[in-house]
Each structure stands twice: as C-alpha cells, then as structure tokens.
Design a protein around this motif. Structure first.
Motif, short mmCIF file in Angstrom:
data_model
loop_
_atom_site.label_atom_id
_atom_site.label_comp_id
_atom_site.label_asym_id
_atom_site.label_seq_id
_atom_site.Cartn_x
_atom_site.Cartn_y
_atom_site.Cartn_z
N GLY A 108 19.87 -10.82 35.92
CA GLY A 108 20.57 -9.57 35.62
C GLY A 108 21.82 -9.42 36.47
N GLU A 154 24.98 -2.10 30.24
CA GLU A 154 23.81 -1.39 29.71
C GLU A 154 22.70 -2.37 29.36
N ASN A 155 21.49 -1.88 29.34
CA ASN A 155 20.32 -2.64 28.90
C ASN A 155 20.08 -3.90 29.73
N GLU A 156 20.47 -3.86 30.99
CA GLU A 156 20.19 -4.98 31.89
C GLU A 156 19.57 -4.45 33.17
N GLU A 178 13.70 2.48 34.88
CA GLU A 178 13.10 1.17 35.15
C GLU A 178 14.12 0.04 35.24
N ARG A 179 15.35 0.29 34.85
CA ARG A 179 16.38 -0.76 34.97
C ARG A 179 16.80 -0.99 36.41
#
Length: 235
Positions: A108, A154-156, A178-179
C-alpha cells in the motif's frame, strides 16, 4: 566507503556509521537533553569504537528536514562542519524519505508525518514498487491533517509513521477507519541508519559541504510572526 550519518531533525537524536553496506554501529537518544549536547558525543563514540576519525569518513549524511527548525539547523551545521574540516562531501537526505525507507516493502502507501504544530503536519507519501528505494507519490508539504488525508489514494491501506503518527492517531483512525495502519512505536522514530541507507543509494543528494542547506517547508515561527505583525500594521 565509510559513511557517517546523523539526525537531529525530530524528538530523537541519532548517529550511524556504515562501511559500504554494513552497519558498524548506531546510537539513538530519545531523552530530554538537547541535540546540541548529545549528537557530537554520539559521533565521537561511534568513531572511536572503530578507531576512526572524521578524516576517515568518505561521506557525511544528514537528515536535513523538514522537522524542528532548531534541530534541523543543529544537524546540518554539524554535518557541514565535519565535512568541511575533512574535505569530504555531504548527503542531504529528506527526513520524510528517510522515515519511509525505515519501513521497507510495506504494502500500500507509506505516509510519514511529522508534527508541525499549528494544526499542521509535514508530510509526503511513498510506495514501494520493488526498487531499492520507495517512489514518492505525493510531494512534501506542510498541510492541515484533513487536507493530507483527502489527498491520499483512496481504497488503499495507508501506513503512517513519524512522530505525527502518535499525535494524530485517534483522528486518523476516525477518518480513515480500517484503511489506517500505524508503524509500531520503535519504527516511528527517524533513525540515522535510514538516512544513511538513502544516502548510500541516491547519489543525487550528494553535494559539496558548502552547498548543504536545511529543507524547510515553511518559514520559521519567528519569521511568520514578524510577517503577521507587519500585515496587521498595514491594516
């Protein structure tokens, strides 16, 4: 190559000594003593253990900021003085880059943040792609925390490190859920060995001692206050 690296840009003070890619020794001091009292004794101890002097060092690396204005100046002046006296080059390492290098091959995004006070953080973002050094994906900046979080991919998964991670952990978790991941406390400390690692692999940061300067992302507080006072006087 003998490489001496120092860092006084944040709460901890550290020095590291390398011979090529082998870490000979490192001293990390995270106490109430000022860096001007601790950095040179740490350097002297590392060199004396190996029966070396500054004249034996081939490259002097320093975490040159961003960070504490006073701390950054102490480190830069120390590295510059040693390199000038020895007639050797310096390596000007970005403190945020060195923090990212201290979390190798994390999946990530790695986001080093330093507490800049006044509700801001010094920040950048990096991604490990398989190369020896991480790739910068967001430029260095001094930003309000919310602006930084909006700019991150986003979304990582985002892994935060640096002294700002502890200061802002609760707020980051509330906004990212939780990211958000956080480096363990010992890995959040900027270490001179991480700056040395970067300096050894990135020759673009090498320079003559006379050219070494701090990395500032905003003006010092005294300068900002003078500017604000002058602006108010004109109103």
């Amino acid at each position: 190559m003998i490489l001496l690296s120092i860092d006084t840009s944040g709460p901890a003070c550290s020095a590291a000594l390398l011979a090529d890619d082998r870490l000979l020794g490192e001293i990390v001091i995270n106490s109430a003593l000022t860096h001007s009292e601790t950095i040179m004794p740490a350097v002297d101890e590392l060199l004396s253990r190996e029966n070396l002097t500054c004249a034996d060092v081939d490259l002097f690396a320093v975490a040159a900021g961003p960070g504490s204005f006073t701390g950054v100046r102490i480190g830069v002046c120390a590295a510059k003085g040693m390199a000038h006296a020895a007639g050797k080059p310096c390596a000007r390492v970005n403190s945020l880059a060195a923090l990212a290098a201290g979390l190798p091959f994390v999946p990530g995004v790695v986001c080093p943040i330093l507490d800049a006070r006044r509700e801001q953080v010094y920040c950048a973002a990096y991604r490990w792609t398989g190369a020896a050094l991480p790739e910068k994906i967001l430029p260095d900046a001094a930003l309000p925390l919310t602006e930084l979080l909006k700019a991150l991919p986003e979304n990582e998964i985002i892994t935060f490190t640096g002294d700002g991670a502890a200061v802002h952990e609760a707020r980051i978790r509330a906004l990212l859920g939780e990211r958000a991941r956080f480096a363990p406390p010992h890995a959040r400390v900027l270490r001179a060995s991480s700056a040395a690692y970067w300096a050894r692999l990135d020759s673009s940061c090498h320079m003559e001692a006379r050219l070494l300067t701090p990395i500032y992302l905003r003006a010092p507080q005294a300068e900002r206050e003078r500017s604000e006072k002058a602006t108010r006087a004109k109103l």
